[in-house]
Design an enzyme around this catalytic site. Structure first.
Site, PDB file in Angstrom:
ATOM      1  N   GLU A   1       0.825  -1.215   0.000  1.00 33.19           N
ATOM      2  CA  GLU A   1       0.000   0.000   0.000  1.00 33.19           C
ATOM      3  C   GLU A   1       0.859   1.264   0.000  1.00 33.19           C
ATOM      4  OE1 GLU A   1      -3.086   0.221  -0.570  1.00 33.19           O
ATOM      5  OE2 GLU A   1      -3.654  -1.869  -0.382  1.00 33.19           O
TER       6      GLU A   1
ATOM      7  N   TYR B   1      -6.719   5.656   4.489  1.00 27.85           N
ATOM      8  CA  TYR B   1      -6.786   4.647   3.437  1.00 27.85           C
ATOM      9  C   TYR B   1      -5.922   3.420   3.767  1.00 27.85           C
ATOM     10  CZ  TYR B   1      -6.414   2.332  -0.981  1.00 27.85           C
ATOM     11  OH  TYR B   1      -6.459   1.371  -1.949  1.00 27.85           O
TER      12      TYR B   1
ATOM     13  N   ASP C   1     -10.791   5.916  -1.986  1.00 24.52           N
ATOM     14  CA  ASP C   1      -9.806   6.769  -2.659  1.00 24.52           C
ATOM     15  C   ASP C   1     -10.438   7.260  -3.959  1.00 24.52           C
ATOM     16  OD1 ASP C   1      -9.791   4.627  -4.359  1.00 24.52           O
ATOM     17  OD2 ASP C   1      -7.614   4.424  -4.448  1.00 24.52           O
TER      18      ASP C   1
END
Ligand code: SF4
Length: 353
Positions: free
Chosen positions: A45, A128, A146
């Site tokens: 990520e 996120y 997102d």
């Protein structure tokens, strides 16, 4: 519209089942999808922030080979980490990652936290990334939002308002949370992202082969017209700044919460548009001298176009608290606002003081 949207929530189970079935069958075979190890998901990520999948994949494999766990990242020399990040850009990501790995060792007994709220305490982890790790690795039902997800949902729900507004983000966070499959939050989150990457793409949208077309209010219309994103309108404002110097030193305001930009040093700057600048300058002088305007500098911050009028004044005897004369030689070592830097560069010369 509200009624049409409600139909999607009424048929929520079908929407979730269609999306998950498609994901199971058609998802890309990515190395981090073969793992639920939070270190692997976290690393992927962080690497994927602002970077494409194709670029990330070779870096991900090489980094993991060299640094197989958070302990190896925590104890690595920074130059070594940067070497493996070279070419990915945004180097603060890997620096923050190392700080966060150390935080896990020091504050969490070496175990990566399982809940999004705890994960967000780590350096470099925002909403996120926290939601991604918590949902994919630990099944916490927390939705990922997102730009990709906002695009898909704006089309599915035919959301026609400007998605650049803060109210839109709130709407999508709440909506994604309502749509989330509580039993399979990790797969559902990834499925929605994958749909955005492969089918509900920004351009060349593949509606005819979309697994959720039955539920989508934009199907058969013009989905690529959504989301609607309007750039914020610029407003013009005038600021005033004082350039006070002595012995090759310039008076700067130390970082404070009321500075124009938090955590930055700056010139004494007046940006309260409701009172005249003289009120702010009063504290620097026993008797306010006549202000001599030497010119102006233009600068933009978010949606503001700022014209800063600069006044040059010989050093006063009185200096208010929270200010310091800083030698020019130190300017490269302190976080000085770009606006102040521009002003000093344009208007300061030792001879003029
Ligand atoms: Fe996107 Fe088209 Fe699927 Fe709707 S039907 S979600 S617009 S790909």
């Amino acid at each position: 519209m509200a009624k049409k949207r409600q139909n999607i929530f009424d048929g929520l189970k079908n929407f979730q089942a269609a999306l998950l079935a498609w994901y199971k069958q058609d998802k890309r075979d990515l190395p981090f999808r073969r793992s639920r190890d939070p270190y692997h998901i976290w690393l992927s990520e962080i690497m994927l922030q602002q970077t494409t999948m194709a670029t990330v994949l070779p870096y991900y494999k090489a980094f993991l080979k060299k640094f197989p766990n958070l302990q190896s990242v925590a104890r690595a020399p920074e130059e070594e980490l940067l070497k493996f990040w070279q070419g990915l850009g945004y180097y603060s990501r890997v620096r923050n990652f190392q700080t966060a790995c150390r935080q896990v060792l020091e504050n969490f007994d070496g175990k990566i936290p399982q809940r999004a709220a705890e994960l967000k305490k780590l350096k470099g982890i925002g909403d996120y990334t926290a939601a991604a790790i918590a949902s994919i690795c630990f099944d916490e039902p927390v939705a990922l939002v997102d730009g990709n997800v906002m695009r898909v949902l704006s089309r599915v729900l035919e959301y026609k308002k400007n998605i650049a507004l803060p109210a839109a983000k709130k709407f999508f966070v709440q909506t994604a949370q309502k749509l989330l499959d509580q039993k399979h939050p990790g797969d559902f989150n990834q499925a929605l992202m994958e749909l955005g990457a492969l089918v509900c793409r920004p351009k060349s949208t593949l509606c005819p082969s979309c697994p959720v077309q039955k539920h989508c209010l934009s199907f058969g219309k013009n989905p690529e017209s959504l989301p609607r994103k309007e750039k914020p309108r610029f407003i013009s404002v005038d600021y005033h700044a004082l350039l006070i110097a002595k012995n090759n030193k310039v008076l700067l305001k130390k970082p404070a919460a009321d500075n124009l930009i938090a955590n930055m040093w700056e010139l004494p700057t007046h940006h309260d548009l409701t009172t005249p600048p003289e009120n702010s300058w009063q504290k620097y002088f026993k008797k306010l001298p006549k202000l001599t305007r030497v010119g102006s500098v233009r600068h933009s911050i978010t949606n503001k176009k700022i014209t800063t009028h600069v006044y040059r004044i010989p050093a006063p005897n009185l200096i208010s608290q929270g200010h310091e004369f800083v030698p020019l030689a130190r300017f490269e070592q302190i976080p000085l606002s770009t606006l102040s830097r521009k002003i000093v560069k344009k208007f300061f010369s030792p001879e003029s003081f």
